[in-house]
Scaffold this motif. Structure first.
Motif, PDB file in Angstrom:
ATOM      1  N   ASN A 165       1.943 -55.418  82.885  1.00  0.00           N
ATOM      2  CA  ASN A 165       2.281 -56.359  83.955  1.00  0.00           C
ATOM      3  C   ASN A 165       2.714 -55.568  85.181  1.00  0.00           C
ATOM      4  N   PRO A 166       1.920 -55.607  86.270  1.00  0.00           N
ATOM      5  CA  PRO A 166       2.273 -54.798  87.455  1.00  0.00           C
ATOM      6  C   PRO A 166       3.570 -55.249  88.129  1.00  0.00           C
ATOM      7  N   ALA A 167       3.979 -56.509  87.926  1.00  0.00           N
ATOM      8  CA  ALA A 167       5.193 -57.016  88.590  1.00  0.00           C
ATOM      9  C   ALA A 167       6.427 -56.560  87.813  1.00  0.00           C
ATOM     10  N   GLN A 168       6.707 -55.262  87.898  1.00  0.00           N
ATOM     11  CA  GLN A 168       7.848 -54.683  87.185  1.00  0.00           C
ATOM     12  C   GLN A 168       9.086 -54.703  88.073  1.00  0.00           C
ATOM     13  N   ARG A 169      10.199 -55.030  87.440  1.00  0.00           N
ATOM     14  CA  ARG A 169      11.464 -55.061  88.174  1.00  0.00           C
ATOM     15  C   ARG A 169      12.443 -53.991  87.680  1.00  0.00           C
ATOM     16  N   ASP A 170      12.508 -53.869  86.383  1.00  0.00           N
ATOM     17  CA  ASP A 170      13.465 -52.889  85.831  1.00  0.00           C
ATOM     18  C   ASP A 170      13.058 -52.571  84.400  1.00  0.00           C
ATOM     19  N   LEU A 171      13.678 -51.542  83.863  1.00  0.00           N
ATOM     20  CA  LEU A 171      13.425 -51.177  82.470  1.00  0.00           C
ATOM     21  C   LEU A 171      14.272 -52.059  81.557  1.00  0.00           C
ATOM     22  N   PRO A 172      13.802 -52.346  80.335  1.00  0.00           N
ATOM     23  CA  PRO A 172      12.518 -51.905  79.744  1.00  0.00           C
ATOM     24  C   PRO A 172      11.311 -52.569  80.401  1.00  0.00           C
ATOM     25  N   LEU A 173      10.094 -52.127  80.024  1.00  0.00           N
ATOM     26  CA  LEU A 173       8.877 -52.622  80.663  1.00  0.00           C
ATOM     27  C   LEU A 173       8.663 -54.108  80.382  1.00  0.00           C
ATOM     28  N   GLU A 174       8.134 -54.778  81.389  1.00  0.00           N
ATOM     29  CA  GLU A 174       7.749 -56.179  81.237  1.00  0.00           C
ATOM     30  C   GLU A 174       6.266 -56.254  80.869  1.00  0.00           C
ATOM     31  N   TRP A 175       5.893 -57.329  80.142  1.00  0.00           N
ATOM     32  CA  TRP A 175       4.534 -57.442  79.615  1.00  0.00           C
ATOM     33  C   TRP A 175       3.952 -58.833  79.888  1.00  0.00           C
ATOM     34  N   TYR A 189       7.805 -63.576  72.234  1.00  0.00           N
ATOM     35  CA  TYR A 189       8.068 -62.644  73.333  1.00  0.00           C
ATOM     36  C   TYR A 189       9.252 -63.183  74.131  1.00  0.00           C
ATOM     37  N   ARG A 190      10.353 -62.401  74.163  1.00  0.00           N
ATOM     38  CA  ARG A 190      11.566 -62.854  74.828  1.00  0.00           C
ATOM     39  C   ARG A 190      12.357 -61.643  75.322  1.00  0.00           C
ATOM     40  N   ASP A 191      12.900 -61.764  76.545  1.00  0.00           N
ATOM     41  CA  ASP A 191      13.722 -60.698  77.152  1.00  0.00           C
ATOM     42  C   ASP A 191      13.000 -59.357  77.128  1.00  0.00           C
ATOM     43  N   GLN A 192      11.724 -59.390  77.572  1.00  0.00           N
ATOM     44  CA  GLN A 192      10.902 -58.195  77.723  1.00  0.00           C
ATOM     45  C   GLN A 192      10.622 -57.474  76.390  1.00  0.00           C
ATOM     46  N   GLY A 193      10.722 -58.187  75.298  1.00  0.00           N
ATOM     47  CA  GLY A 193      10.445 -57.571  73.998  1.00  0.00           C
ATOM     48  C   GLY A 193       9.914 -58.575  73.000  1.00  0.00           C
ATOM     49  N   LEU A 194       9.482 -58.079  71.823  1.00  0.00           N
ATOM     50  CA  LEU A 194       8.957 -58.896  70.731  1.00  0.00           C
ATOM     51  C   LEU A 194      10.060 -59.110  69.706  1.00  0.00           C
ATOM     52  N   VAL A 195      10.296 -60.398  69.361  1.00  0.00           N
ATOM     53  CA  VAL A 195      11.359 -60.768  68.434  1.00  0.00           C
ATOM     54  C   VAL A 195      10.723 -61.093  67.084  1.00  0.00           C
TER      55      VAL A 195
END
Length: 294
Positions: A165-175, A189-195
């Motif tokens: 996802n090019p629209a990155q704001r901060d780490l960790p990476l957004e997808w 998919y929640r809070d920039q990660g896989l649950v």
């Protein structure tokens, strides 16, 4: 049959004052009355004599008066006209259209009956196959197979594939979890990660493409870590570091791939981190992240 004898004779010239002789017939049995019919007067003045014409009637007795006109034989009954009246063009067309319509209706009826018969035979064949398969497999084994199929379908849904996802704001990476090749089945998919929703054995993978226009001595870091609300902090699952990945002042690119098998618990969340977001190429075929349950 009565025979007739007669003689005919005539003088070449008729004497004056005398009547010319006439031709005639004489019957031997005298059963017929002979009556002479004189020729017209104008013909008697001719130089030669025409023979006289005699008409014989059917009266046998001369004493009795005969009818003036002979009996007329009855005419046969008229022959009926057997010719049929010609039909006009409209009637012919009507008959032809009716015949064609009947033929088409008969053909459609035959096709419908054939299709119905085929459908009925296919239904019977399916029932026979189903009954045969039911008889061959024991009930306990059939129940086990059904449970296994349900388990496989349930396990097949435990998978996810995220793209860059090019629209990155901060780490960790957004997808990106939906569009393109991205999807999530049984994993959230929640809070920039896989649950993880179910405890089990999972294969986790991540691929990052780094690229830049200027070569520097910066270290490239790519790692996958997990978090769980029941335990504080984060735990690194996989990590890759790149050193001396370019030479000179030219454009460069480097791929970093991580993949391994992990036993994950319910409510574990997995995330991806890098050393510098600006050096990541976020094309969906070059940068991605995912997992699937075994």
């Amino acid at each position: 049959m009565q025979t007739y004898k007669g003689r005919a004779g005539a003088s070449p010239r008729a004497q004056p004052g005398t009547a010319p002789r006439a031709f005639g017939c004489h019957m031997e049995d005298h059963s017929k009355h002979v009556r002479s019919v004189p020729l017209p007067a104008m013909q008697q003045n001719l130089n030669y004599v025409y023979p006289q014409i005699f008409w014989v009637d059917g009266c046998a007795d001369t004493s009795t008066s005969c009818p003036s006109t002979p009996p007329v034989a009855p005419f046969p009954p008229p022959v009926p006209d057997r010719r049929t009246k010609p039909r006009n063009n409209r009637e012919r067309r009507s008959v032809g259209f009716l015949v064609i319509s009947l033929l088409i209706l008969l053909a459609l009826t035959g096709v419908g009956l054939s299709m119905f018969q085929i459908f009925h035979l296919e239904k019977e064949l399916a029932e026979l196959r189903e009954s045969a398969s039911t008889e061959r497999i024991p009930p306990a084994l059939e129940k086990l197979i059904g449970q296994r199929e349900q388990l496989n379908e349930k396990e097949a849904r435990k998978a996810a594939h995220l793209t860059g996802n090019p629209a990155q704001r901060d780490l960790p990476l957004e997808w990106e979890p939906v569009s393109g090749h991205a999807f999530t089945n049984g994993v959230q998919y929640r809070d920039q990660g896989l649950v993880i929703n179910e405890t089990g054995l999972y294969f986790v993978y991540s691929n990052i493409l780094f690229r830049g226009s200027v070569c520097s001595s910066q270290v490239l870091t790519h790692l996958v870590y997990k978090k769980n609300p029941s335990s504080p902090g984060s735990h690194v699952l996989m990590e890759d570091k790149g050193i001396n990945y370019c030479m000179g002042q030219k454009m460069w690119a480097r791929k970093s791939y991580l993949g391994a098998l992990f036993n994950l618990r319910k409510m574990d969340s997995l995330h991806v981190n890098v050393s510098k977001i600006a050096l990541v190429n976020f094309e969906e075929s070059k940068t991605f992240f995912g997992l699937f349950k075994l």
